[in-house]
Design an enzyme around this catalytic site. Structure first.
Site, PDB file in Angstrom:
ATOM      1  CG  ASP A 387      -1.565   1.291   1.490  1.00 48.80           C
ATOM      2  OD1 ASP A 387      -2.271   1.733   0.579  1.00 48.80           O
ATOM      3  OD2 ASP A 387      -1.366   1.878   2.566  1.00 48.80           O
ATOM      4  CG  ASP A 583      -3.497   0.937   6.815  1.00 48.95           C
ATOM      5  OD1 ASP A 583      -4.166  -0.015   6.373  1.00 48.95           O
ATOM      6  OD2 ASP A 583      -3.899   2.110   6.782  1.00 48.95           O
ATOM      7  CG  ASP A 587      -4.239  -1.730   2.691  1.00 52.78           C
ATOM      8  OD1 ASP A 587      -4.656  -1.423   1.569  1.00 52.78           O
ATOM      9  OD2 ASP A 587      -3.440  -1.026   3.329  1.00 52.78           O
TER      10      ASP A 587
END
Length: 692
Positions: A387, A583, A587
Site C-alpha cells: 500500500d 496498514d 487493506d
C-alpha cells in the site's frame, strides 16, 4: 477527496468492504489448518499452560530418576566395563524404570491411543512403540532370561522427548506471556470525566466505551481511545517497539498501556476489555501458538513413515535371523534392537528447537507472527505488494496548495474543515489543522457519510457538499480542465475536490513524504530476486511519481479496496506468489487474499484485522528480515530433519544385521552413541541459526 485511496486514511470504510466474506473464508481455512501436535496441543490457553508445566515437571523428575538407572543398567556395563551390583539392584532398576515408563511416558502413550483411534500413526505412536518394546523386553530379560536390558534406552528416550515437547511449548508461549504481562501493567483505576465535568476515580473494569477519561502527565492510558482535548507525546515502546515518543493531538488514537508524556489529555474510550488492542494481540498470539507449521507436519509424516518402516524392519529382522540361526533369543534381540533404534531421539527435537530459535529472533526484531505458516510461506514469495500511504510514505500529510474556483480560500477551507472535522484519518486532520492555523471558525456538518472509493458527502449550512477524488471527477465531468490538479499529482501530491450541489468550487493538494526506509526496502527485495508492486487508490500521476522514485516494478493506481484484492488474485492466477504489506485497516481484503498478509504498524485496528504478520516497529524494511528469517528457518528445519532421519537411515539396516556376513553388527551401545551424537548435532545446528 479520495479517502479510500489511502489505506491509512479510511477507518470509516472498513465495515463496508465487499471482500469481507473472503476474509471470513480465509480465517475458516486457517482454522482447519490448526491441529494438535501429536495429541498434546489443546484448544484452550489454560490447557496449553497446563501441558507446558506438565511436560516440564515430568521431564525433570524423569531426568533425576535416569541417573541411578544409568549406573545400574547393563548398557553402562557394556560401555565402561564397570558393573554395579548389590542385593535388590535389579528390583530398584525395574522400579525406577517403571516409574519413568508410566509417569514420563504417559503423554506419549495417551497420544498413541489418540493417533491409533484416528488411524493416523505419527510421532506419538513411534515413540510409544519404542518405549513399550524397550520396557517389556527389558523386564523379561531382567527377571526371566539373561542378556542386555534396554532400561537406559527407555529412560533417555523419554527424557529427550519430554524435553522436546517442553521446549516447543515454552517457545510458542513466550511471546504470549510477554504480552500478558503488558496487560497486567495497566492501571487499576481511571479518572472518569462525568457529565457534570467532574473527575471521579473508578476501577478500570467499570470504564465503558464512549466515556471520557482524563489521563494525567506520566500516567498509562487506561483503555484504547481517541484524544478529544489536549495534545501530548506518548511512549508506545512497550506495545510497538518504537522507542521514540509519538506526538498525539485531538483526533489521534491512543493504545491502552502506552505512557502519556508531558501534558494531561482527555480521551474518549473506543475499546475496553476483550475489544482492546492488548486483548486482541494476546488472542492472535494464542491462536498462532495452536497452529502447526508445514514442516512440523512434515516431521509427523516422517514419524509415520518411520513407524511403518520400523515395524516392517523388526518383523523382517526377526524372521530372517530366526530362519538363519534357529535361535529365538538372538532373533528377538535383533528385532527389539531395530524397533528401539528406529525411534530417533533427534526427530523429537528437530523442529521444536528451530521453532524456539525463530520465535526468539522474530520477537527481538519486532515481528509479531500471527500465523506460523506465514513464516514458512514468506520464503516462497515472488512479489511483495505495498500500500502507498502510511506504508511506503510517512502518512503525515501537509496541505500545500489551495485552488479556488468560486469564493475565497478561507471559505473553501471552512467547508472542507467542517466536513473533515468528524473524521480521524491523517488527511482530514491535516485539513482541519490548516483551518485552525488560520484561526478560521467552521460550522458543524450534518449527515456526513462516506462514499466508498470516492470520499464523503454531507450538509453544511443547508447545502449539500461532496469531497471527491480525481477519478470520480473525470468519470462525471470528463471535459473539466484539470491541468493544475494534474501538475500537483505529478509532483506526488494527493488532490481532493470540493463540490457544492455537483458544482466544483475548488480543490486542495496534500503532500506526503516518502519513507526513508522505503527505497532501501525495494532495493533489498530486488537483491533477494523479489519484485515490488504498489497498490493504491491514489491517482495514476501520484502513484507513478512515487513508483519512479522507489523503483517499483508494478504500479497499480486508483483502486478500491476490493480492486486491490482482485489485483492480487490476478497476479496469483499468473502463478506469482504475492505478499501484501498494508496498514491492516482498509487493506484487509488484500491482506486476506495474499499468500502472506503483513500489517505495518500496531494500531488498534491492525490487531483486529486479517494480517498474518505485524511489523510492530512500523518499518517496511522489516519485510526483508521476515523473508530472510523464513528462508533460514526452513533451511534449519530441513537440515535438522535430515540429521535426525540420517541416524535411522544408517542405524536401522546395521541393527537389523545387513552387514552381519562381514562381521559388522550395530551393537545397542554404539546405537546409543550415534543417537546421542545425532541429538547433539540437531541442538547445536538450531542454536547456530542467524539471520543476516
Amino acid at each position: 477527496m479520495n479517502h479510500n485511496q489511502n489505506s491509512g486514511t479510511v477507518q470509516r470504510h472498513k465495515e463496508h468492504s465487499p471482500m469481507k466474506q473472503h476474509d471470513h473464508h480465509k480465517q475458516t481455512d486457517r482454522h482447519h489448518e490448526k491441529t494438535g501436535h501429536g495429541g498434546h496441543h489443546d484448544s484452550g490457553d489454560g490447557q496449553m499452560m497446563h501441558h507446558h508445566g506438565d511436560f516440564k515437571k515430568r521431564f525433570f523428575l524423569s531426568l533425576i530418576l535416569t541417573l541411578p538407572i544409568f549406573f545400574l543398567s547393563s548398557m553402562t556395563t557394556m560401555l565402561t566395563g564397570i558393573e554395579i551390583s548389590f542385593p535388590g539392584a535389579d528390583w530398584l532398576l525395574f522400579l525406577l524404570s517403571t516409574i519413568i515408563f508410566f509417569y514420563g511416558g504417559w503423554p506419549f502413550l495417551t497420544g498413541m491411543m489418540t493417533e491409533v483411534k484416528a488411524k493416523n500413526p505419527a510421532m506419538m505412536t513411534l515413540i510409544s512403540l519404542a518405549i513399550v518394546v524397550a520396557y517389556l523386553y527389558s523386564t523379561a530379560i531382567l527377571f526371566f532370561s539373561s542378556g542386555m536390558n534396554y532400561f537406559w534406552e527407555l529412560a533417555t528416550l523419554i527424557d529427550i522427548m519430554l524435553l522436546g515437547h517442553w521446549i516447543e511449548m515454552r517457545a510458542v508461549m513466550k511471546a504470549g506471556d510477554a504480552l500478558q504481562k503488558m496487560a497486567e501493567l495497566l492501571p487499576g483505576d481511571a479518572h472518569l470525566v462525568t457529565e457534570q465535568d467532574e473527575i471521579k476515580d473508578v476501577p478500570l473494569q467499570e470504564i465503558q466505551k464512549g466515556q471520557i477519561v482524563l489521563v494525567k502527565e506520566g500516567e498509562k492510558m487506561p483503555a484504547d481511545g481517541r484524544i478529544v482535548r489536549g495534545s501530548t507525546h506518548v511512549n508506545e515502546a512497550m506495545l510497538t517497539g518504537e522507542s521514540k515518543a509519538v506526538a498525539k493531538e485531538v483526533g489521534s488514537d491512543v493504545i491502552a498501556g502506552s505512557i502519556n508524556g508531558n501534558q494531561a489529555v482527555r480521551v474518549e474510550v473506543t475499546a475496553t476489555g476483550e475489544d482492546s488492542y492488548l486483548s486482541q494481540v494476546i488472542k492472535l498470539v494464542s491462536d498462532a501458538q495452536k497452529e502447526k507449521s508445514r514442516t512440523e507436519t512434515l516431521s509427523d509424516k516422517a514419524a509415520k513413515l518411520l513407524f511403518y518402516v520400523a515395524l516392517a524392519a523388526g518383523i523382517i529382522t526377526f524372521i530372517v535371523w530366526f530362519w538363519l540361526s534357529a535361535d529365538w533369543s538372538e532373533a528377538i534381540n535383533r528385532a527389539v534392537t531395530v524397533l528401539i533404534i528406529a525411534c530417533p531421539h533427534a526427530l523429537g527435537l528437530a523442529i521444536p528447537l528451530v521453532v524456539a530459535r525463530s520465535t526468539s529472533l522474530s520477537a527481538k526484531n519486532g515481528l509479531l507472527i500471527r500465523r506460523r505458516m506465514a513464516l514458512e510461506d514468506a520464503r516462497l514469495i515472488d512479489t511483495v505488494a505495498f500500500d502507498k500511504t502510511g506504508t511506503l510514505t510517512e502518512g503525515e500529510f501537509k496541505l500545500t496548495d489551495i485552488v479556488v474556483e468560486t469564493g475565497t480560500e478561507d471559505e473553501l477551507l471552512q467547508i472542507f474543515a467542517a466536513l473533515e472535522n468528524q473524521m480521524s484519518h491523517p488527511i482530514a486532520i491535516s485539513i482541519v489543522q490548516e483551518a485552525k492555523s488560520r484561526a478560521l471558525t467552521f460550522q458543524n456538518a450534518d449527515q456526513v457519510t462516506a462514499i466508498s472509493g470516492v470520499g464523503l458527502e454531507g450538509k453544511v449550512g443547508g447545502a449539500t457538499y461532496k469531497i471527491v477524488n480525481t477519478r470520480y471527477l473525470r468519470q462525471h465531468w470528463p471535459n473539466l480542465d484539470l491541468a493544475k490538479a494534474d501538475q500537483f499529482a505529478g509532483e506526488g501530491k494527493t488532490v481532493s475536490f470540493l463540490l457544492k450541489e455537483n458544482q466544483l468550487i475548488g480543490y486542495v493538494a496534500i503532500a506526503d513524504e516518502v519513507r526513508e526506509t522505503a527505497k532501501e526496502t525495494i532495493n533489498g527485495l530486488h537483491k533477494l530476486h523479489k519484485k515490488a508492486m504498489m497498490l493504491t487508490g491514489d491517482s495514476r500521476q501520484v502513484a507513478d511519481k512515487v513508483g519512479a522514485i522507489l523503483g517499483i516494478d508494478y504500479v497499480e493506481a486508483e483502486l478500491l479496496p476490493q480492486d486491490k484484492a482482485k489485483t492480487i488474485q490476478k497476479y496469483q492466477h499468473q502463478k506469482e506468489t504475492v505478499m501484501m504489506v498494508g496498514d491492516g485497516v482498509n487493506d484487509s481484503p488484500a491482506l486476506a487474499t495474499a499468500k502472506v498478509g503483513v500489517a505495518i504498524g500496531a494500531g488498534t485496528d491492525v490487531a483486529m484485522e486479517t494480517a498474518d504478520v505485524i511489523l510492530s516497529k512500523s518499518n517496511p524494511k522489516d519485510v526483508l528480515y521476515l523473508i530472510r528469517l523464513s528462508k533460514e528457518t526452513y533451511r534449519k528445519m530441513i537440515q535438522n530433519l535430515w540429521w535426525a532421519a540420517g541416524y535411522n537411515i544408517l542405524a536401522i539396516p546395521l541393527a537389523a544385521g545387513v552387514l552381519a556376513p562381514i562381521g559388522l553388527i550395530l551393537s545397542p551401545a554404539l546405537g546409543a552413541v550415534l543417537m546421542s551424537l545425532s541429538t547433539i548435532i540437531v541442538a547445536i545446528n538450531a542454536q547456530l541459526m542467524k539471520v543476516k
